[in-house]
Design an enzyme around this catalytic site. Structure first.
Site, PDB file in Angstrom:
ATOM      1  N   GLY A  44      33.333  71.424  67.145  1.00 28.20           N
ATOM      2  CA  GLY A  44      33.722  72.840  67.094  1.00 28.20           C
ATOM      3  C   GLY A  44      34.620  73.182  68.273  1.00 28.20           C
ATOM      4  O   GLY A  44      34.517  74.264  68.847  1.00 28.20           O
TER       5      GLY A  44
ATOM      6  N   ARG B 129      38.205  76.276  68.698  1.00 28.63           N
ATOM      7  CA  ARG B 129      38.227  77.723  68.953  1.00 28.63           C
ATOM      8  C   ARG B 129      36.955  78.143  69.685  1.00 28.63           C
ATOM      9  O   ARG B 129      36.025  77.351  69.848  1.00 28.63           O
ATOM     10  CB  ARG B 129      38.427  78.524  67.670  1.00 28.63           C
ATOM     11  CG  ARG B 129      37.361  78.329  66.613  1.00 28.63           C
ATOM     12  CD  ARG B 129      37.803  78.984  65.307  1.00 28.63           C
ATOM     13  NE  ARG B 129      36.932  78.660  64.195  1.00 28.63           N
ATOM     14  CZ  ARG B 129      35.920  79.429  63.780  1.00 28.63           C
ATOM     15  NH1 ARG B 129      35.648  80.550  64.415  1.00 28.63           N
ATOM     16  NH2 ARG B 129      35.186  79.065  62.747  1.00 28.63           N
TER      17      ARG B 129
ATOM     18  N   ASN C 238      32.098  67.555  58.638  1.00 28.35           N
ATOM     19  CA  ASN C 238      30.890  68.373  58.696  1.00 28.35           C
ATOM     20  C   ASN C 238      29.823  67.608  59.479  1.00 28.35           C
ATOM     21  O   ASN C 238      29.258  66.632  58.982  1.00 28.35           O
ATOM     22  CB  ASN C 238      30.412  68.666  57.270  1.00 28.35           C
ATOM     23  CG  ASN C 238      29.160  69.514  57.243  1.00 28.35           C
ATOM     24  OD1 ASN C 238      28.599  69.850  58.287  1.00 28.35           O
ATOM     25  ND2 ASN C 238      28.715  69.864  56.055  1.00 28.35           N
ATOM     26  N   VAL C 239      29.535  68.062  60.689  1.00 25.94           N
ATOM     27  CA  VAL C 239      28.561  67.332  61.519  1.00 25.94           C
ATOM     28  C   VAL C 239      27.153  67.362  60.921  1.00 25.94           C
ATOM     29  O   VAL C 239      26.308  66.547  61.284  1.00 25.94           O
ATOM     30  CB  VAL C 239      28.518  67.854  62.981  1.00 25.94           C
ATOM     31  CG1 VAL C 239      29.814  67.575  63.706  1.00 25.94           C
ATOM     32  CG2 VAL C 239      28.141  69.326  63.039  1.00 25.94           C
TER      33      VAL C 239
ATOM     34  N   SER D  90      21.322  78.359  72.646  1.00 27.27           N
ATOM     35  CA  SER D  90      21.545  79.807  72.651  1.00 27.27           C
ATOM     36  C   SER D  90      20.317  80.484  73.240  1.00 27.27           C
ATOM     37  O   SER D  90      19.193  79.986  73.097  1.00 27.27           O
ATOM     38  CB  SER D  90      21.747  80.313  71.221  1.00 27.27           C
ATOM     39  OG  SER D  90      21.625  81.718  71.175  1.00 27.27           O
TER      40      SER D  90
ATOM     41  N   TYR E 265      18.478  80.130  62.788  1.00 25.57           N
ATOM     42  CA  TYR E 265      19.311  79.906  63.977  1.00 25.57           C
ATOM     43  C   TYR E 265      18.426  79.657  65.220  1.00 25.57           C
ATOM     44  O   TYR E 265      18.657  78.711  65.978  1.00 25.57           O
ATOM     45  CB  TYR E 265      20.223  81.125  64.188  1.00 25.57           C
ATOM     46  CG  TYR E 265      21.223  80.993  65.314  1.00 25.57           C
ATOM     47  CD1 TYR E 265      22.372  80.218  65.168  1.00 25.57           C
ATOM     48  CD2 TYR E 265      21.029  81.660  66.520  1.00 25.57           C
ATOM     49  CE1 TYR E 265      23.300  80.110  66.201  1.00 25.57           C
ATOM     50  CE2 TYR E 265      21.957  81.566  67.550  1.00 25.57           C
ATOM     51  CZ  TYR E 265      23.096  80.796  67.380  1.00 25.57           C
ATOM     52  OH  TYR E 265      24.004  80.696  68.410  1.00 25.57           O
TER      53      TYR E 265
ATOM     54  N   ALA F 126      15.340  78.598  65.329  1.00 24.09           N
ATOM     55  CA  ALA F 126      14.653  77.309  65.209  1.00 24.09           C
ATOM     56  C   ALA F 126      15.605  76.164  65.546  1.00 24.09           C
ATOM     57  O   ALA F 126      15.228  75.211  66.242  1.00 24.09           O
ATOM     58  CB  ALA F 126      14.103  77.137  63.796  1.00 24.09           C
TER      59      ALA F 126
ATOM     60  N   LYS G  31      18.248  76.273  67.481  1.00 23.56           N
ATOM     61  CA  LYS G  31      18.639  76.283  68.892  1.00 23.56           C
ATOM     62  C   LYS G  31      17.476  75.902  69.804  1.00 23.56           C
ATOM     63  O   LYS G  31      17.666  75.276  70.833  1.00 23.56           O
ATOM     64  CB  LYS G  31      19.200  77.656  69.275  1.00 23.56           C
ATOM     65  CG  LYS G  31      20.532  77.976  68.594  1.00 23.56           C
ATOM     66  CD  LYS G  31      21.599  76.950  68.956  1.00 23.56           C
ATOM     67  CE  LYS G  31      22.966  77.296  68.423  1.00 23.56           C
ATOM     68  NZ  LYS G  31      24.000  76.308  68.767  1.00 23.56           N
TER      69      LYS G  31
ATOM     70  N   ILE H  31      28.465  85.843  74.044  1.00 27.48           N
ATOM     71  CA  ILE H  31      29.797  85.456  74.511  1.00 27.48           C
ATOM     72  C   ILE H  31      30.837  85.995  73.528  1.00 27.48           C
ATOM     73  O   ILE H  31      30.642  85.904  72.304  1.00 27.48           O
ATOM     74  CB  ILE H  31      29.909  83.909  74.609  1.00 27.48           C
ATOM     75  CG1 ILE H  31      28.718  83.316  75.400  1.00 27.48           C
ATOM     76  CG2 ILE H  31      31.245  83.501  75.225  1.00 27.48           C
ATOM     77  CD1 ILE H  31      28.567  83.774  76.833  1.00 27.48           C
TER      78      ILE H  31
HETATM   79  N1  LIG Z   1      29.362  83.255  70.763  1.00 29.18           N
HETATM   80  C1  LIG Z   1      28.155  83.487  71.265  1.00 29.18           C
HETATM   81  O1  LIG Z   1      27.812  84.604  71.683  1.00 29.18           O
HETATM   82  C2  LIG Z   1      27.167  82.372  71.358  1.00 29.18           C
HETATM   83  C3  LIG Z   1      25.966  82.632  72.012  1.00 29.18           C
HETATM   84  C4  LIG Z   1      25.038  81.614  72.142  1.00 29.18           C
HETATM   85  C5  LIG Z   1      25.317  80.365  71.628  1.00 29.18           C
HETATM   86  N2  LIG Z   1      26.493  80.151  70.989  1.00 29.18           N
HETATM   87  C6  LIG Z   1      26.723  78.811  70.456  1.00 29.18           C
HETATM   88  O2  LIG Z   1      27.920  78.306  70.999  1.00 29.18           O
HETATM   89  C7  LIG Z   1      28.552  77.458  70.034  1.00 29.18           C
HETATM   90  C8  LIG Z   1      29.987  77.918  69.811  1.00 29.18           C
HETATM   91  O3  LIG Z   1      29.958  79.261  69.402  1.00 29.18           O
HETATM   92  P1  LIG Z   1      31.312  80.087  69.105  1.00 29.18           P
HETATM   93  O4  LIG Z   1      30.949  81.512  69.179  1.00 29.18           O
HETATM   94  O5  LIG Z   1      32.412  79.569  69.935  1.00 29.18           O
HETATM   95  O6  LIG Z   1      31.535  79.700  67.553  1.00 29.18           O
HETATM   96  P2  LIG Z   1      32.791  79.894  66.607  1.00 29.18           P
HETATM   97  O7  LIG Z   1      33.886  80.647  67.290  1.00 29.18           O
HETATM   98  O8  LIG Z   1      32.251  80.427  65.327  1.00 29.18           O
HETATM   99  O9  LIG Z   1      33.282  78.386  66.378  1.00 29.18           O
HETATM  100  C9  LIG Z   1      32.430  77.461  65.795  1.00 29.18           C
HETATM  101  C10 LIG Z   1      33.097  76.112  65.735  1.00 29.18           C
HETATM  102  O10 LIG Z   1      32.194  75.194  65.116  1.00 29.18           O
HETATM  103  C11 LIG Z   1      32.845  74.525  64.048  1.00 29.18           C
HETATM  104  N3  LIG Z   1      31.913  74.223  62.980  1.00 29.18           N
HETATM  105  C12 LIG Z   1      31.200  75.086  62.229  1.00 29.18           C
HETATM  106  N4  LIG Z   1      30.477  74.425  61.317  1.00 29.18           N
HETATM  107  C13 LIG Z   1      30.742  73.109  61.483  1.00 29.18           C
HETATM  108  C14 LIG Z   1      30.329  71.941  60.825  1.00 29.18           C
HETATM  109  N5  LIG Z   1      29.482  71.973  59.794  1.00 29.18           N
HETATM  110  N6  LIG Z   1      30.816  70.754  61.263  1.00 29.18           N
HETATM  111  C15 LIG Z   1      31.684  70.687  62.280  1.00 29.18           C
HETATM  112  N7  LIG Z   1      32.114  71.768  62.963  1.00 29.18           N
HETATM  113  C16 LIG Z   1      31.661  72.977  62.545  1.00 29.18           C
HETATM  114  C17 LIG Z   1      33.909  75.501  63.560  1.00 29.18           C
HETATM  115  O11 LIG Z   1      34.921  74.787  62.854  1.00 29.18           O
HETATM  116  P3  LIG Z   1      36.144  75.580  62.131  1.00 29.18           P
HETATM  117  O12 LIG Z   1      36.972  76.109  63.270  1.00 29.18           O
HETATM  118  O13 LIG Z   1      36.838  74.562  61.312  1.00 29.18           O
HETATM  119  O14 LIG Z   1      35.511  76.666  61.326  1.00 29.18           O
HETATM  120  C18 LIG Z   1      34.366  76.110  64.882  1.00 29.18           C
HETATM  121  O15 LIG Z   1      35.355  75.322  65.469  1.00 29.18           O
HETATM  122  C19 LIG Z   1      27.689  77.518  68.783  1.00 29.18           C
HETATM  123  O16 LIG Z   1      26.810  76.430  68.762  1.00 29.18           O
HETATM  124  C20 LIG Z   1      26.907  78.806  68.959  1.00 29.18           C
HETATM  125  O17 LIG Z   1      25.676  78.779  68.276  1.00 29.18           O
HETATM  126  C21 LIG Z   1      27.431  81.121  70.837  1.00 29.18           C
END
Ligand SMILES: NC(=O)c1ccc[n+]([C@@H]2O[C@H](COP(=O)([O-])OP(=O)(O)OC[C@H]3O[C@@H](n4cnc5c(N)ncnc54)[C@H](OP(=O)(O)O)[C@@H]3O)[C@@H](O)[C@H]2O)c1
Length: 272
Positions: free
Chosen positions: A24, A27, A77-78, A156, A169, A171, A173, A213
């Site tokens: 991921g 972005r 797809n991981v 998370s 989610y 569970a 994390k 975030i």
């Molecule tokens: N944002 C927050 O507030 C927050 C808070 C706590 C934890 N997190 C964790 O931080 C991580 C990143 O979050 P984010 O907000 O940056 O997410 P995001 O902007 O939605 O980006 C998610 C990334 O994961 C990729 N992805 C999704 N499903 C996938 C799959 N099945 N196989 C491979 N790649 C996959 C997406 O690919 P595509 O670009 O091709 O769709 C994307 O690049 C996540 O694990 C999230 O749970 C985020």
């Protein structure tokens, strides 16, 4: 440590010669992690699931910021074991090694318990938790053989606190926490048994746990919930992806060799 937040181009060479796979990574938080690791010379391999347009934009932006520095993107797809293993193999084949694995890919599919479908449950567990296991297993085979590496799982705050509408989610994390500690114990045990515990810069497995975030994932949260979350954060703001990347980068550094099996929170004090 301010250098790790500087992502406009190379600022050092502490990770020169290292290869990092960030799932991921094209972005959001993953992109910030890629740019941060690249700023110290790491070769970056960014995973993604389906957003090919964004992947191309990521490549273009990366090459502009880090001219001549190796970079690749890997679609898959991981949550599917064969796909996750293929991505790891592809990175090792293309770049010759894998030093840093960041399991960042994650999704949400929210519903309260009585409305949660089997599909929503399985999908989130498979991407967020099984995905991190599949890639870690494949990467650790390579890292244990070499005696060194870094695995950093992105969990998370919800894995700690739980959340209404996010049983799946939460569970997934919190599962990452137990998985990380077990992998940290197992890798140290296996390296000790193989007489490789002294190999520089060691092999560690850790978790980074972000709070809220500012990424697309958060933009998808309904306004009312977003406002309530904002009020719950002592720092009274959402975090920046670079602030999470800073901690991932810190754990990836050679000098962090004595930190393993730990959870590092980046949440503006939200869990106090
Ligand atoms: N944002 C927050 O507030 C927050 C808070 C706590 C934890 N997190 C964790 O931080 C991580 C990143 O979050 P984010 O907000 O940056 O997410 P995001 O902007 O939605 O980006 C998610 C990334 O994961 C990729 N992805 C999704 N499903 C996938 C799959 N099945 N196989 C491979 N790649 C996959 C997406 O690919 P595509 O670009 O091709 O769709 C994307 O690049 C996540 O694990 C999230 O749970 C985020």
């Amino acid at each position: 440590m301010t250098d790790v937040q500087q992502t406009d181009g190379p600022v050092g060479d502490k990770l020169a010669g290292r290869v990092a796979l960030v799932t991921g990574g094209i972005r959001g938080i993953g992109q910030a992690i890629c740019l941060s690791l690249a700023s110290q010379g790491a070769t970056v391999a960014a995973g993604f699931s389906g957003n090919t347009e964004r992947a191309q934009a990521f490549l273009a932006e990366f090459r502009e910021r880090f001219p001549g520095q190796a970079v690749s993107v890997h679609q898959g797809n991981v949550g599917v074991g064969d796909d996750a293993r293929r991505i790891v193999a592809e990175v090792i084949q293309q770049h010759g090694r894998l030093d840093i694995l960041v399991n960042n890919a994650g999704i949400t599919s929210d519903a309260t318990v009585l409305k949660m479908t089997d599909e929503a449950w399985d999908k989130v567990i498979s991407v967020n938790l099984s995905g991190a296991f599949y890639t870690s297993q494949a990467a650790l085979k390579h890292m244990i053989e070499r005696g060194s590496g870094r695995v950093i799982n992105v969990s998370s705050i919800i894995g700690d606190t739980g959340n209404i509408g996010q049983t799946n989610y939460a569970a997934s994390k919190s599962g990452l926490l137990g998985m990380t500690k077990s992998l940290a114990l197992e890798t140290a045990f296996l390296l000790r048994r193989a007489g490789k515990l002294d190999v520089h810069p060691g092999l560690t497995v850790n978790v980074v746990s972000p709070g809220v975030i500012a990424t697309e994932m958060v933009n998808a949260i309904p306004d009312k919930i977003r406002d309530a979350l904002y009020e719950d954060i002592p720092m009274h703001r959402f975090g920046d992806p670079a602030e999470v990347a800073r901690v991932v980068h810190f754990l990836a550094a050679d000098a962090s060799a004595f930190i393993t099996g730990q959870c590092w929170s980046v949440n503006g004090g939200m869990d106090m």
